[in-house]
Write a protein that holds these residues in place. Structure first.
Motif, PDB file in Angstrom:
ATOM      1  N   LYS A 116       0.844  -1.197   0.000  1.00  0.00           N
ATOM      2  CA  LYS A 116       0.000   0.000   0.000  1.00  0.00           C
ATOM      3  C   LYS A 116       0.877   1.245   0.000  1.00  0.00           C
ATOM      4  O   LYS A 116       0.662   2.184  -0.752  1.00  0.00           O
ATOM      5  N   GLN A 117       1.890   1.221   0.871  1.00  0.00           N
ATOM      6  CA  GLN A 117       2.801   2.368   0.974  1.00  0.00           C
ATOM      7  C   GLN A 117       3.535   2.592  -0.338  1.00  0.00           C
ATOM      8  O   GLN A 117       3.754   3.724  -0.742  1.00  0.00           O
ATOM      9  N   LYS A 118       3.908   1.487  -0.970  1.00  0.00           N
ATOM     10  CA  LYS A 118       4.642   1.577  -2.237  1.00  0.00           C
ATOM     11  C   LYS A 118       3.775   2.261  -3.311  1.00  0.00           C
ATOM     12  O   LYS A 118       4.225   3.185  -3.976  1.00  0.00           O
ATOM     13  N   TYR A 119       2.515   1.793  -3.417  1.00  0.00           N
ATOM     14  CA  TYR A 119       1.626   2.379  -4.412  1.00  0.00           C
ATOM     15  C   TYR A 119       1.308   3.833  -4.074  1.00  0.00           C
ATOM     16  O   TYR A 119       1.211   4.680  -4.953  1.00  0.00           O
ATOM     17  N   LEU A 120       1.161   4.071  -2.786  1.00  0.00           N
ATOM     18  CA  LEU A 120       0.865   5.439  -2.357  1.00  0.00           C
ATOM     19  C   LEU A 120       2.028   6.378  -2.705  1.00  0.00           C
ATOM     20  O   LEU A 120       1.830   7.458  -3.256  1.00  0.00           O
ATOM     21  N   SER A 121       3.254   5.919  -2.403  1.00  0.00           N
ATOM     22  CA  SER A 121       4.441   6.743  -2.713  1.00  0.00           C
ATOM     23  C   SER A 121       4.517   7.026  -4.210  1.00  0.00           C
ATOM     24  O   SER A 121       4.810   8.142  -4.631  1.00  0.00           O
ATOM     25  N   LEU A 122       4.235   5.975  -4.984  1.00  0.00           N
ATOM     26  CA  LEU A 122       4.283   6.116  -6.435  1.00  0.00           C
ATOM     27  C   LEU A 122       3.229   7.112  -6.924  1.00  0.00           C
ATOM     28  O   LEU A 122       3.521   7.982  -7.754  1.00  0.00           O
ATOM     29  N   ALA A 123       2.027   6.982  -6.367  1.00  0.00           N
ATOM     30  CA  ALA A 123       0.936   7.895  -6.767  1.00  0.00           C
ATOM     31  C   ALA A 123       1.253   9.321  -6.330  1.00  0.00           C
ATOM     32  O   ALA A 123       0.964  10.274  -7.059  1.00  0.00           O
ATOM     33  N   LEU A 124       1.869   9.446  -5.154  1.00  0.00           N
ATOM     34  CA  LEU A 124       2.201  10.793  -4.651  1.00  0.00           C
ATOM     35  C   LEU A 124       3.211  11.499  -5.560  1.00  0.00           C
ATOM     36  O   LEU A 124       3.164  12.720  -5.714  1.00  0.00           O
ATOM     37  N   THR A 125       4.132  10.716  -6.135  1.00  0.00           N
ATOM     38  CA  THR A 125       5.124  11.344  -7.016  1.00  0.00           C
ATOM     39  C   THR A 125       4.478  11.912  -8.283  1.00  0.00           C
ATOM     40  O   THR A 125       5.067  12.741  -8.961  1.00  0.00           O
ATOM     41  N   LYS A 126       3.265  11.427  -8.591  1.00  0.00           N
ATOM     42  CA  LYS A 126       2.569  11.929  -9.791  1.00  0.00           C
ATOM     43  C   LYS A 126       1.903  13.282  -9.538  1.00  0.00           C
ATOM     44  O   LYS A 126       1.505  13.957 -10.471  1.00  0.00           O
ATOM     45  N   LEU A 127       1.761  13.629  -8.272  1.00  0.00           N
ATOM     46  CA  LEU A 127       1.155  14.935  -7.956  1.00  0.00           C
ATOM     47  C   LEU A 127       2.210  16.024  -8.099  1.00  0.00           C
ATOM     48  O   LEU A 127       3.400  15.740  -7.990  1.00  0.00           O
ATOM     49  N   ASN A 128       1.755  17.269  -8.286  1.00  0.00           N
ATOM     50  CA  ASN A 128       2.750  18.342  -8.338  1.00  0.00           C
ATOM     51  C   ASN A 128       3.239  18.666  -6.912  1.00  0.00           C
ATOM     52  O   ASN A 128       2.620  18.249  -5.929  1.00  0.00           O
ATOM     53  N   ASP A 129       4.336  19.401  -6.823  1.00  0.00           N
ATOM     54  CA  ASP A 129       4.977  19.673  -5.521  1.00  0.00           C
ATOM     55  C   ASP A 129       4.018  20.270  -4.498  1.00  0.00           C
ATOM     56  O   ASP A 129       3.977  19.852  -3.344  1.00  0.00           O
ATOM     57  N   GLN A 130       3.258  21.267  -4.960  1.00  0.00           N
ATOM     58  CA  GLN A 130       2.367  21.985  -4.033  1.00  0.00           C
ATOM     59  C   GLN A 130       1.278  21.059  -3.492  1.00  0.00           C
ATOM     60  O   GLN A 130       0.999  21.058  -2.294  1.00  0.00           O
ATOM     61  N   ASP A 131       0.688  20.258  -4.394  1.00  0.00           N
ATOM     62  CA  ASP A 131      -0.383  19.344  -3.967  1.00  0.00           C
ATOM     63  C   ASP A 131       0.160  18.300  -3.001  1.00  0.00           C
ATOM     64  O   ASP A 131      -0.454  17.987  -1.986  1.00  0.00           O
ATOM     65  N   ARG A 132       1.334  17.764  -3.333  1.00  0.00           N
ATOM     66  CA  ARG A 132       1.931  16.717  -2.495  1.00  0.00           C
ATOM     67  C   ARG A 132       2.255  17.277  -1.104  1.00  0.00           C
ATOM     68  O   ARG A 132       1.968  16.645  -0.091  1.00  0.00           O
ATOM     69  N   THR A 133       2.817  18.496  -1.082  1.00  0.00           N
ATOM     70  CA  THR A 133       3.177  19.095   0.209  1.00  0.00           C
ATOM     71  C   THR A 133       1.932  19.400   1.025  1.00  0.00           C
ATOM     72  O   THR A 133       1.883  19.117   2.230  1.00  0.00           O
ATOM     73  N   ALA A 134       0.917  19.967   0.355  1.00  0.00           N
ATOM     74  CA  ALA A 134      -0.325  20.312   1.065  1.00  0.00           C
ATOM     75  C   ALA A 134      -0.927  19.062   1.709  1.00  0.00           C
ATOM     76  O   ALA A 134      -1.290  19.060   2.884  1.00  0.00           O
TER      77      ALA A 134
END
Lengths: 185, 169
Positions: A116-134
């Protein structure tokens, strides 16, 4: 007279007890490192950015407005430092996607939670910096929406919308990743 | 349809964040129970919510604080001059002012000098006559010195003094 333990430590540092700054570092290093890591997605760079942020905070401690909350002021420094590191990182053209896939290779097929963490990390990298940080700041449970707004320099309402949209985007990315994964089985 | 999904997405995430009122939450839960597609949407949002709310904090290396303190120690100390340095600086400013006041009161700067521009090959009447009043200039310098004196008194003597008192309290 204030009861905020951070302000008491700051006063002692300003009065010449430089070693007391280590207490502030110990107290805030996990959040500082996590914020930097969420933005930079690289432990080495995140460590350096978080350390730089502490040094910057130390040098600007005299200018710190005592009416404000130290953590919010400091995490804004971390956020800005990490963003400037990210710009340098982009200039050096490092492909984050490849790093993540490489990292996840050793944890593959272990526990479901790790997957789950692996997929989540992968999906998070697809977001832009601002969205991921928020999103990351929101789920750290330490900050209110107002504080996240102060750290990232965005109004609270914008931040609220951004977090909602980021979660929707994350859901779409996860679906995409999982469908790709299913096709390779 | 997409707008409808988004509205529900927002409400579902608000429900998971705990920001809906009990009535709103109850109403939404009823709607979710009645609709299979909404239920799927809710389960999906719940999964994402639980994934994000997982182990969130990352630990930096164990020598992190040590490295930061080395960097801090290696750089210049905080710009907070000692009170004694401030007193010396203030004495210097006051001494300069005292000398200037004595000189002004003795009329050293009473003369008004006029800049002679006649030697320039410019037709008469174009250039204005410039007169320099030494006493006025000295008074301006004295006023500026007074401001500097107050700043020195505040920043290097009073502020550190009160900070020390606050810390010891």
């Amino acid at each position: 007279m204030t009861n905020d333990p951070d302000l008491i430590l700051i006063d002692r540092v300003l009065a010449g007890e430089q070693h007391v700054f280590a207490e502030l570092v110990d107290k805030h290093k996990r959040y500082a490192f996590t914020i930097a890591l969420k933005i930079l997605q690289d432990r080495g760079e995140a460590e350096e950015a978080a350390q730089d942020s502490f040094v910057k905070a130390y040098h600007h401690l005299v200018k710190f407005n005592r009416e404000a909350k130290f953590s919010t002021w400091f995490y804004r420094i971390v956020f800005n430092t990490a963003i400037s590191y990210k710009r340098k990182q982009k200039a050096n053209f490092q492909d984050i996607e490849h790093t993540v896939i490489h990292d996840s290779a050793d944890v593959e097929s272990t526990l479901e939670r790790d997957d789950k963490q692996k997929y989540l990390s992968l999906a998070l990298t697809k977001l832009n910096d601002q969205d991921r940080t928020a999103l990351s700041l929101f789920y750290l449970d330490e900050f209110s929406l107002e504080e996240i707004g102060e750290i990232t320099g965005l109004p609270t309402n914008t931040m609220k919308v951004r977090i909602h949209r980021a979660r929707q985007k994350l859901a779409e990315e996860l679906k995409l990743i999982l469908s790709k994964e299913a096709l390779t089985l | 349809m997409k707008d409808l999904d988004n509205t529900y997405d927002d409400r579902i995430f608000s429900l998971l964040d705990g920001t809906l009122s009990p009535e709103q939450a109850k109403r939404l839960m009823t709607e979710i129970e009645l609709s299979a597609s909404l239920k799927a949407q809710y389960e999906e949002a719940k999964l994402i919510h639980s994934m994000l709310a997982g182990p969130a904090l990352s630990d930096p290396p164990s020598n992190f604080t040590h490295v930061v303190m080395n960097k801090v120690n290696g750089s210049a100390s905080l710009a907070q001059p000692s009170i004694w340095k401030g007193i010396f600086l203030l004495c210097g400013v006051l001494l300069t002012m005292a000398i200037a006041i004595v000189l002004v009161s003795q009329g050293v700067f009473n003369e008004t000098t006029t800049l002679d521009l006649d030697h320039l090959n410019v037709p008469q009447g174009i250039l204005p006559e410039i007169s320099i009043n030494g006493k006025l200039i000295m008074n301006v310098i004295l006023a500026l010195n007074l401001i500097i004196g107050f700043i020195v008194l505040d920043r290097t003597i009073l502020k550190p003094l009160f900070t020390k008192r606050r810390v010891s309290a």
